[in-house]
Design a protein around this motif. Structure first.
Motif, short mmCIF file in Angstrom:
data_model
loop_
_atom_site.label_atom_id
_atom_site.label_comp_id
_atom_site.label_asym_id
_atom_site.label_seq_id
_atom_site.Cartn_x
_atom_site.Cartn_y
_atom_site.Cartn_z
N LEU A 1 0.82 -1.21 0.00
CA LEU A 1 0.00 0.00 0.00
C LEU A 1 0.86 1.26 0.00
O LEU A 1 0.56 2.23 -0.70
CB LEU A 1 -0.93 0.00 1.21
CG LEU A 1 -2.13 -0.94 1.17
CD1 LEU A 1 -2.90 -0.89 2.49
CD2 LEU A 1 -3.07 -0.58 0.01
N TRP B 1 -2.16 7.23 -6.20
CA TRP B 1 -3.34 6.34 -6.19
C TRP B 1 -3.76 6.08 -4.75
O TRP B 1 -2.95 6.13 -3.83
CB TRP B 1 -2.99 5.03 -6.89
CG TRP B 1 -4.10 4.01 -6.88
CD1 TRP B 1 -5.10 3.87 -7.77
CD2 TRP B 1 -4.30 2.99 -5.88
NE1 TRP B 1 -5.92 2.82 -7.41
CE2 TRP B 1 -5.45 2.27 -6.26
CE3 TRP B 1 -3.62 2.63 -4.73
CZ2 TRP B 1 -5.93 1.19 -5.51
CZ3 TRP B 1 -4.10 1.57 -3.97
CH2 TRP B 1 -5.24 0.86 -4.37
N LEU C 1 -6.83 3.65 -2.26
CA LEU C 1 -7.85 2.61 -2.23
C LEU C 1 -9.17 3.18 -2.72
O LEU C 1 -9.49 4.35 -2.49
CB LEU C 1 -8.02 2.08 -0.81
CG LEU C 1 -6.88 1.22 -0.25
CD1 LEU C 1 -7.04 1.03 1.25
CD2 LEU C 1 -6.82 -0.13 -0.95
N SER D 1 -8.12 0.50 -10.75
CA SER D 1 -6.78 0.08 -11.12
C SER D 1 -6.87 -1.15 -12.02
O SER D 1 -7.93 -1.79 -12.12
CB SER D 1 -5.94 -0.23 -9.88
OG SER D 1 -6.42 -1.38 -9.21
N LEU E 1 -8.98 -7.18 -3.75
CA LEU E 1 -8.56 -6.56 -5.01
C LEU E 1 -9.72 -6.00 -5.82
O LEU E 1 -9.67 -4.85 -6.27
CB LEU E 1 -7.74 -7.55 -5.83
CG LEU E 1 -6.36 -7.89 -5.25
CD1 LEU E 1 -5.64 -8.90 -6.12
CD2 LEU E 1 -5.51 -6.63 -5.10
N HIS F 1 -9.38 -2.30 -4.28
CA HIS F 1 -8.49 -1.78 -5.32
C HIS F 1 -9.24 -1.54 -6.64
O HIS F 1 -8.65 -0.95 -7.55
CB HIS F 1 -7.34 -2.75 -5.58
CG HIS F 1 -6.37 -2.87 -4.45
ND1 HIS F 1 -5.03 -2.57 -4.57
CD2 HIS F 1 -6.53 -3.26 -3.15
CE1 HIS F 1 -4.42 -2.77 -3.42
NE2 HIS F 1 -5.31 -3.20 -2.55
N ARG G 1 -9.75 -3.59 -8.92
CA ARG G 1 -8.73 -4.12 -9.80
C ARG G 1 -9.32 -4.89 -10.98
O ARG G 1 -10.12 -5.81 -10.80
CB ARG G 1 -7.80 -5.05 -9.00
CG ARG G 1 -6.75 -5.81 -9.80
CD ARG G 1 -5.65 -4.93 -10.30
NE ARG G 1 -4.94 -4.30 -9.21
CZ ARG G 1 -3.97 -4.90 -8.51
NH1 ARG G 1 -3.62 -6.13 -8.78
NH2 ARG G 1 -3.36 -4.23 -7.55
#
Length: 332
Positions: free
Chosen positions: A142, A150, A152, A156, A188, A192, A194
Motif C-alpha cells: 500500500l 493512487w 484505495l 486500477s 482486489l 483496489h 482491480r
C-alpha cells in the motif's frame, strides 16, 4: 478531491485494523510516519528490529542455529550492525536443503501459507507467511502504491506475467500458488477496484489477440493506475501504432523494473502517464520505489535492511556499483 468510495474503503480498513487480525492499515499508517524519520533514528530502528530478529532466529530456527554455531558466531552478542559481517554467507541452495530437511520447522506450522519466488535466478524458493506477516507485506505494498498518488477505492488494472502466483498455474501448468488467496479475491476487486488482464502466455511472440484484449478492456474501464511488468508495454504500444488506434490515457503506470530515462520518457509521452518503477518482488513487497520527484528509487530502510557488495562480496561505498547480497525484512 477524495471520493466517497475511497473514504468508505479507507474507513473500513481502519475498522478491520482495530477489530480483527486484518491490521494492514495500522502497519501502513506506521510506515507513513517512519519513512520521515531522520537517518540516525532509522539506523537505530533498524538495529533494534535486527537484534530481535537475530535473537529469535538463533533461539527458534534450527537452520540458523546450526549454521551460526558451526561458524562459531552467536549473533545475540553483537553490539552493532558492523558485527553482521561475522555471519557466514548463506546461499539459496543451502536454504533449499534446509527447507527439505525441515530445519525451519515449517511442517509443524499449520498457520502458514506459502508463496514462491519467480525462479528467474535459479530454483524456486518457498517463502512462508502467517496472516500477521501477510498484513505487513500488504502494508508495504500500500505504501508504494500511495506514493504514486493512487488510493484505495480508485480504479486500477494489473497485467502480470503468466507465471505469477495469482494465476495458480493456469498458463504454465507448474502448480503455482499464492498466499491467502481468499483475502486477495475479496480485497482486489472491492478495495483496489482491480481489473486483472490476461497475461501473454504463448511460447512465441506475435499473437495480437492478447494486445487486442488489453487495449479494449483498458479503453473501456479507464483505470487511474496500471500495474504491470516493463516488458508488456512495448507489445501494447506496437499494437496500438500498427492498428492506428486512439491512444490510451493511463494517468499512473506502475512498473516492476528499473527504467532508463529514455524508456520512462517514451512511456510517459505515449500513454500520457506518470511512470513509476520499483524493486518489489511479489514475495516481499515495497523494497524500493520511485516517488513523484522521479530522482531514482527510495529504499524502504524502515522496513528492510539491504547489503550491497562487489564481486568479492565486500561492501561497496556510496555511489559505487554493486549487487544485493542480503535482504532482511526487519518488520517481521
Amino acid at each position: 478531491m477524495t471520493s466517497a468510495y475511497t473514504r468508505l474503503v479507507e474507513t473500513g480498513y481502519q475498522v478491520l485494523a482495530i477489530a480483527t487480525p486484518l491490521d494492514a492499515w495500522s502497519h501502513f499508517q506506521g510506515l507513513q510516519k517512519s519513512q520521515w524519520l531522520p537517518a540516525a533514528e532509522v539506523r537505530e530502528l533498524q538495529w533494534q528490529k535486527l537484534q530481535a530478529l537475530l535473537k529469535h532466529s538463533y533461539e527458534n530456527v534450527p537452520f540458523y542455529r546450526r549454521v551460526w554455531s558451526e561458524a562459531g558466531v552467536d549473533p545475540r552478542r553483537f553490539s552493532s550492525q558492523d558485527d553482521m559481517r561475522d555471519l557466514p554467507t548463506v546461499d539459496k541452495p543451502a536454504l533449499l536443503i534446509g527447507q527439505q530437511n525441515n530445519e525451519f520447522g515449517l511442517e509443524e506450522r499449520p498457520d502458514l501459507e506459502v508463496v514462491h519466488t519467480s525462479g528467474t535466478t535459479g530454483p524456486r524458493f518457498y517463502v512462508p507467511f502467517t496472516l500477521a506477516d501477510f498484513q505487513k507485506k500488504y502494508a508495504n505494498h500500500l505504501r508504494q502504491m500511495y506514493v504514486s498518488g493512487w488510493r484505495l477505492g480508485v480504479k486500477s488494472a494489473s497485467l502480470y506475467y503468466s507465471g505469477h502466483p495469482q494465476f495458480a498455474g493456469e498458463y504454465t501448468g507448474m502448480g503455482e500458488q499464492d498466499s491467502f488467496v481468499s483475502i486477495r479475491k475479496l480485497a482486489l476487486p472491492l478495495a483496489h477496484r482491480r481489473l486483472s488482464l490476461t497475461p501473454y502466455h504463448e511460447k512465441v511472440s506475435g499473437n495480437d489477440s492478447f494486445c487486442e484484449e488489453w487495449y479494449q478492456k483498458l479503453a473501456r474501464y479507464r483505470p487511474q493506475l496500471l500495474e504491470t511488468m516493463e516488458f508488456n508495454l512495448p507489445y501494447l504500444m506496437d499494437y496500438i501504432q500498427r492498428k492506428q488506434l486512439a491512444p490510451l490515457e493511463i494517468p499512473i503506470i506502475y512498473l516492476l523494473g528499473t527504467l532508463t530515462d529514455r524508456q520512462r520518457d517514451r512511456y510517459r509521452t505515449f500513454f500520457n502517464a506518470e511512470v513509476f518503477d520499483r524493486f518489489s518482488p511479489h514475495e516481499m513487497e515495497g523494497i524500493a520505489f520511485a516517488c513523484q520527484e522521479h530522482r531514482g528509487m527510495h529504499i524502504a530502510s524502515d522496513a528492510f535492511l539491504l547489503e550491497f557488495v562487489d564481486d568479492d562480496h565486500q561492501p561497496v561505498a556510496a555511489e559505487e556499483l554493486g549487487q544485493i547480497l542480503s535482504l532482511i525484512h526487519i518488520s517481521e
